[in-house]
Design a protein around this motif. Structure first.
Motif, PDB file in Angstrom:
ATOM      1  N   UNK A   1       0.845  -1.188   0.000  1.00 12.36           N
ATOM      2  CA  UNK A   1       0.000   0.000   0.000  1.00 12.36           C
ATOM      3  C   UNK A   1       0.879   1.236   0.000  1.00 12.36           C
ATOM      4  N   UNK A   2       0.740   2.060  -1.033  1.00  6.95           N
ATOM      5  CA  UNK A   2       1.536   3.286  -1.139  1.00  6.95           C
ATOM      6  C   UNK A   2       0.843   4.417  -0.379  1.00  6.95           C
ATOM      7  N   UNK A   3       1.605   5.076   0.488  1.00  9.66           N
ATOM      8  CA  UNK A   3       1.064   6.184   1.265  1.00  9.66           C
ATOM      9  C   UNK A   3       1.617   7.502   0.730  1.00  9.66           C
ATOM     10  N   UNK A   4       0.857   8.550   0.910  1.00 18.10           N
ATOM     11  CA  UNK A   4       1.241   9.893   0.468  1.00 18.10           C
ATOM     12  C   UNK A   4       1.660  10.694   1.703  1.00 18.10           C
ATOM     13  N   UNK A   5       2.899  11.186   1.698  1.00 18.49           N
ATOM     14  CA  UNK A   5       3.415  11.933   2.855  1.00 18.49           C
ATOM     15  C   UNK A   5       3.245  13.435   2.705  1.00 18.49           C
ATOM     16  N   UNK A   6       3.002  13.899   1.506  1.00 15.85           N
ATOM     17  CA  UNK A   6       2.829  15.327   1.274  1.00 15.85           C
ATOM     18  C   UNK A   6       1.488  15.779   1.852  1.00 15.85           C
ATOM     19  N   UNK A   7       1.542  16.577   2.893  1.00 15.13           N
ATOM     20  CA  UNK A   7       0.313  17.010   3.554  1.00 15.13           C
ATOM     21  C   UNK A   7      -0.517  17.945   2.665  1.00 15.13           C
ATOM     22  N   UNK A   8       0.128  18.551   1.675  1.00 14.81           N
ATOM     23  CA  UNK A   8      -0.576  19.479   0.787  1.00 14.81           C
ATOM     24  C   UNK A   8      -0.793  18.866  -0.598  1.00 14.81           C
ATOM     25  N   UNK A   9      -0.897  17.525  -0.630  1.00 12.13           N
ATOM     26  CA  UNK A   9      -0.998  16.828  -1.917  1.00 12.13           C
ATOM     27  C   UNK A   9      -2.247  17.232  -2.697  1.00 12.13           C
TER      28      UNK A   9
END
Length: 409
Positions: A127-135
């Motif tokens: 599962x790929x997670x997104x770390x950019x809080x402003x994505x």
């Protein structure tokens, strides 16, 4: 030096164990009785007993897939939006923090750390997670994945196993023997595609037995593909070599103890028919590869250590104005070249000490060459000190130079 010492001892002892095993091994022609040649090193080729295989299931959505064999490999992947983060640290004269749609930076003291985010679509087995809080405001995500979302990827389907490999227990029966091994992964190659008894609802399967499930999300994010693999069951024989305990168990055979060598063992197990010569050639090849790998590693570490002895001289040379860096590089290059010779001498001396017992025709010349190199270095050092002392004594005997009296007015 410790690596070389350990490696040469291991190489000698493994060579002795292989040579003794090659001489003493008994090739068995019958697979019906485990009592033959009890307590001896034996080798045989017998039919596999498939009753010792384990039955594996695809589980969950693929519970209809069942395979009895040496193992089961599951390769499952999801089409996802994958984030790549690049971190860069630069010098900064002021403290600040900033962020943008594709990067963020923080400053502390004299350094600034900047993180840049890039996105692309691809298959992933996790599962790929997104770390950019402003994505959600990131134009790079829109360009790379066709979406703008803090969590563009769905959760992993609960009925689909993530990629994994499962193997049978670390033993298998062949003829009258139970053959044990450290790991079944070394014996069974899981590369034969498997098909489930029925295709799950919502899934499709192609001619290569790859199962796929479509997605209704943007850019097809969330679609799945799953493959199952087992071992080749057309290989119905097993060749093994080891100590016949006599009760039907084959274990590691231990070579006779000798000076420096104790507890070195031989064991072999592989599918198919393997001749005695092929078994020992593979053992010798493995020993040779490991020996030379550790030799090269040990020599490089020794060479590196000797070259570091000139480190203080390099620092002093770099302090010279204008040409300091050039002088420092020159000292480093000379030190690297000079360090080669004591490294060779040390390594050959260690090899010679160990090999003189096993192969005197190899060990003695190595010791002589290394001692000549070490002796030459010591003689050069003594001569240099003696010449320096003689020069100083000659200067003292001559006394101070005569004074020159100028013309008086």
């Amino acid at each position: 030096i410790m690596i070389w010492g350990f490696n040469e001892k291991r190489a000698v002892c493994d060579s002795k164990a292989i040579a003794q095993g090659k001489e003493q091994v008994i090739e068995l022609s019958s697979c019906s009785s485990a009592g033959q040649s009890s307590g001896e090193l034996v080798s045989f080729t017998c039919d596999l007993d498939e009753s010792s295989y384990q039955t594996f299931s695809g589980g969950g959505t693929f519970s209809s897939l069942s395979f009895t064999g040496g193992g089961l490999k599951v390769k499952s992947e999801m089409w996802q939006c994958i984030e790549t983060v690049t971190t860069k640290t630069t010098s900064s004269s002021s403290s600040s923090s900033s962020s943008s749609s594709s990067s963020s930076s923080t400053s502390s003291g004299s350094t600034t750390t900047t993180q840049s985010y890039m996105y692309h679509l691809g298959w992933s087995s996790q599962e790929e997670t997104i770390r950019n809080m402003d994505a959600i405001n990131d134009a790079n995500m829109q360009a790379g994945c066709g979406v703008r979302s803090r969590n563009p990827n769905p959760s992993w389907p609960s009925g689909v196993s993530k990629s994994e490999s499962k193997y049978t227990e670390n033993e298998i029966k062949a003829g009258a023997w139970t053959v044990k091994f450290a790991s079944a992964s070394t014996l069974f190659l899981l590369d034969v595609p498997l098909q489930a008894a029925s295709t799950p609802s919502g899934w499709s399967v192609d001619s290569n037995y790859q199962y796929t499930k479509a997605s209704t999300r943007t850019s097809d994010i969330g679609k799945m593909r799953v493959n199952f693999y087992g071992n080749d069951k057309t290989q119905t024989t097993l060749t093994a070599m080891g100590l016949n305990v006599g009760d039907g168990t084959l274990t590691e055979w231990t070579a006779d103890s000798s000076w420096l060598c104790s507890g070195y063992t031989l064991y072999f197990a592989d599918l198919g028919k393997v001749t005695k010569d092929a078994i020992f050639k593979s053992k010798e090849a493995g020993n040779t590869f490991l020996t030379w790998f550790l030799r090269i590693l040990g020599f490089c570490l020794c060479w590196f250590a000797f070259s570091l002895l000139a480190g203080p001289c390099e620092v002093v040379a770099e302090c010279v104005p204008c040409i300091g860096p050039c002088l420092g590089d020159l000292v480093e290059a000379i030190a690297c070249f000079v360090a080669y010779f004591p490294s060779c001498a040390c390594c050959m001396l260690i090899c010679g000490i160990v090999w003189v017992v096993m192969r005197p025709m190899v060990g003695v010349p190595l010791m002589l060459i290394s001692l000549i190199m070490i002796g030459g270095f010591i003689a050069w050092k003594v001569k240099k000190q003696r010449d320096k002392a003689n020069g100083k004594a000659a200067d003292e005997e001559e006394g101070p130079p005569p004074e020159t009296v100028g013309d008086k007015e």
